[in-house]
Design an enzyme around this catalytic site. Structure first.
Site, PDB file in Angstrom:
ATOM      1  N   SER A 185       0.794  -1.230   0.000  1.00 25.85           N
ATOM      2  CA  SER A 185       0.000   0.000   0.000  1.00 25.85           C
ATOM      3  C   SER A 185       0.823   1.274   0.000  1.00 25.85           C
ATOM      4  O   SER A 185       0.345   2.303  -0.455  1.00 25.85           O
ATOM      5  CB  SER A 185      -0.981  -0.005   1.168  1.00 25.85           C
ATOM      6  OG  SER A 185      -0.315  -0.289   2.381  1.00 25.85           O
ATOM      7  N   HIS A 213      -5.655  -3.610  -2.522  1.00 21.66           N
ATOM      8  CA  HIS A 213      -5.428  -2.571  -3.540  1.00 21.66           C
ATOM      9  C   HIS A 213      -5.487  -3.118  -4.960  1.00 21.66           C
ATOM     10  O   HIS A 213      -5.349  -2.365  -5.913  1.00 21.66           O
ATOM     11  CB  HIS A 213      -4.073  -1.894  -3.322  1.00 21.66           C
ATOM     12  CG  HIS A 213      -4.016  -1.120  -2.053  1.00 21.66           C
ATOM     13  ND1 HIS A 213      -4.538   0.151  -1.934  1.00 21.66           N
ATOM     14  CD2 HIS A 213      -3.546  -1.435  -0.831  1.00 21.66           C
ATOM     15  CE1 HIS A 213      -4.362   0.584  -0.704  1.00 21.66           C
ATOM     16  NE2 HIS A 213      -3.770  -0.366  -0.004  1.00 21.66           N
ATOM     17  N   LYS A 244     -12.077   0.007  -1.403  1.00 27.11           N
ATOM     18  CA  LYS A 244     -11.080   0.693  -2.235  1.00 27.11           C
ATOM     19  C   LYS A 244     -11.627   0.827  -3.662  1.00 27.11           C
ATOM     20  O   LYS A 244     -12.492   1.647  -3.890  1.00 27.11           O
ATOM     21  CB  LYS A 244      -9.743  -0.002  -2.092  1.00 27.11           C
ATOM     22  CG  LYS A 244      -9.236   0.314  -0.677  1.00 27.11           C
ATOM     23  CD  LYS A 244      -7.933  -0.210  -0.264  1.00 27.11           C
ATOM     24  CE  LYS A 244      -7.623   0.371   1.107  1.00 27.11           C
ATOM     25  NZ  LYS A 244      -6.885  -0.536   1.963  1.00 27.11           N
TER      26      LYS A 244
HETATM   27  C1  LIG Z   1      -7.017  -0.714   3.392  1.00 24.22           C
HETATM   28  C2  LIG Z   1      -6.430  -2.043   3.647  1.00 24.22           C
HETATM   29  C3  LIG Z   1      -7.061  -2.934   4.516  1.00 24.22           C
HETATM   30  C4  LIG Z   1      -8.250  -2.555   5.341  1.00 24.22           C
HETATM   31  O1  LIG Z   1      -9.409  -2.430   4.590  1.00 24.22           O
HETATM   32  P1  LIG Z   1     -10.637  -1.568   5.157  1.00 24.22           P
HETATM   33  O2  LIG Z   1     -11.798  -2.059   4.419  1.00 24.22           O
HETATM   34  O3  LIG Z   1     -10.293  -0.141   4.850  1.00 24.22           O
HETATM   35  O4  LIG Z   1     -10.716  -1.816   6.634  1.00 24.22           O
HETATM   36  C5  LIG Z   1      -6.519  -4.194   4.628  1.00 24.22           C
HETATM   37  N1  LIG Z   1      -5.410  -4.549   3.967  1.00 24.22           N
HETATM   38  C6  LIG Z   1      -4.758  -3.699   3.146  1.00 24.22           C
HETATM   39  C7  LIG Z   1      -3.525  -4.141   2.426  1.00 24.22           C
HETATM   40  C8  LIG Z   1      -5.245  -2.412   2.982  1.00 24.22           C
HETATM   41  O5  LIG Z   1      -4.593  -1.560   2.195  1.00 24.22           O
END
Ligand SMILES: *Cc1c(COP(=O)(O)O)cnc(C)c1O
Length: 393
Positions: A185, A213, A244
């Site tokens: 990320s 992502h 996302k």
């Molecule tokens: C954003 C993210 C999460 C968490 O997801 P949410 O739905 O925002 O709680 C988990 N793993 C990764 C790699 C992320 O980037």
């Protein structure tokens, strides 16, 4: 009354001052408009290059409509935990859809990706087991591993040779679980899934991948890096988020039917929390419809990202190994990253400075995440603005 004891307040204040001195104090910036490429901040419209709304679906009229219809049909709240009486047909429909999308036997939806990660790892590793984490795995995976009761070993970022040597010494554990982000990320680089699959086979381990992502973005059908790498059938557990590229809220876990049944019966982040609203499930389904019907969104996004990476590499800027829509521009010290982010905001670009502890010390960066709503001229003007800010800062 909910004031904390004065001594505690002094502690908090001092801790925050210590952060401020090092350029690490953070605050929240309020946006006065829906999520999109152009957002209003402090009365000004700026280009938002920091959201995870990669396919510009967070405010898509078709999804908004699906949510309105679902609220009409199902109301807002779900009423209870999924096992008590909170499961509605939209939850189950979405789960069948997600399983099909990821090519898995079964899927389970959660209120957030964070909860999904906790549940997924706690079910697959506990006392007597070992979890093997990439050092740059998302905080939710690290929290999940640490609280699982299993031993935790972290290997250097994407260093599969080091992972192999660690696995060599993990024979005494009952189960071995390799856990990785597929798109990292803060760096935008990709896990080497074929190498991880080979290791999991050789060492009789399980492989759990977090496609947060990548879901909706990478792979010929937008299914993620496992699809891109052609290893979907070799992955044991896939985690994803609805928040996302899919533009909504919630998380999910995909795996075998036996594993998902076990989650339903044991996962505390599933059992001891209220089911997400049916409307959130309807939104995710509408988003999946769009991902499947409009591949041009991800194609455009990835083309723009390739253009941005090429421009910055040509200039000799340090963008690491990014291969995705997330493009970091490493500048070193936190203070410099903050100064650059402020200068860019002056010019109308909302690009965050990412600082420790989110990234290792000395690798503070500007982190750009593009959206399919960007055009080539947006990328050109960003490159020009960054050049100007670098020259002046
Ligand atoms: C954003 C993210 C999460 C968490 O997801 P949410 O739905 O925002 O709680 C988990 N793993 C990764 C790699 C992320 O980037």
């Amino acid at each position: 009354m909910c004031a904390s004891p004065p001594d505690d307040d002094a502690y908090y204040t001092e801790a925050m001052e210590a952060l401020a001195v090092r350029g690490l104090r953070r605050g929240m910036r309020a946006i006065d408009s829906p999520a999109g490429l152009r957002v209003r901040v402090g009365g000004r419209e700026v280009l938002c290059l920091c959201s995870n709304n990669y396919l510009d679906l967070a405010n898509d009229p078709r999804i908004v409509r699906a949510v309105q219809d679902a609220v009409e049909a199902w109301g807002w709240g779900s009423g209870a935990s999924r096992l008590v009486c909170g499961t509605m047909t939209p939850h189950q429909r979405l789960e069948r859809r997600l399983a099909a999308f990821k090519g898995a036997e079964a899927a389970l939806v959660f209120g957030s990706g964070y909860q999904a990660n906790l549940a997924a790892i706690h079910a697959a590793a506990g006392e007597g087991d070992v979890v093997l984490l990439d050092k740059l795995d998302h905080a939710s995976l690290i929290d999940a591993a640490r609280s699982s009761g299993a031993a935790v070993r972290a290997f250097p970022h994407r260093d599969t040779e080091r992972l192999r040597r660690i696995l060599d010494r993990c024979g005494r554990y009952r189960r071995r679980l390799i856990v990785t982000d597929t798109v990292f990320s803060m760096d935008g680089d990709l896990a080497d899934l074929p190498a991880l699959v080979e290791l999991k086979r050789r060492y009789d381990a399980a492989l759990c991948i977090d496609e947060a992502h990548a879901t909706g973005v990478l792979g010929p059908r937008g299914r993620g890096v496992a699809e891109l790498a052609g290893v979907e059938a070799d992955v044991d557990i896939t985690i994803g988020t609805l928040s996302k590229a899919l533009g909504g809220v919630g998380g999910f876990v995909c795996g075998s039917q036996a594993y998902v049944d076990y989650l339903v019966n044991t996962a505390r982040p599933f059992i001891y929390t209220t089911a997400p609203p049916a409307a959130a499930c309807a939104a995710a389904e509408a988003a999946l419809d769009i991902v499947e019907a409009e591949p041009q969104r991800r194609v455009r996004l990835l083309e723009l990202a390739a253009t941005l990476r090429r421009s910055w590499r040509e200039r000799g800027y340090d963008i690491g190994e990014s291969e995705s829509q997330i493009v970091p521009l490493r500048v070193g010290e936190a203070e410099r990253a903050v100064r650059l982010a402020n200068a860019l905001l002056e010019r109308g670009f909302l690009v965050p400075a990412i600082r420790p502890p989110t990234v290792p010390r000395g690798t503070a960066r500007l982190r750009v995440s593009l959206s399919s709503a960007c055009g080539p001229s947006d990328v050109e003007s960003l490159v020009a603005a960054v050049d100007a800010c670098f020259a002046a800062t």
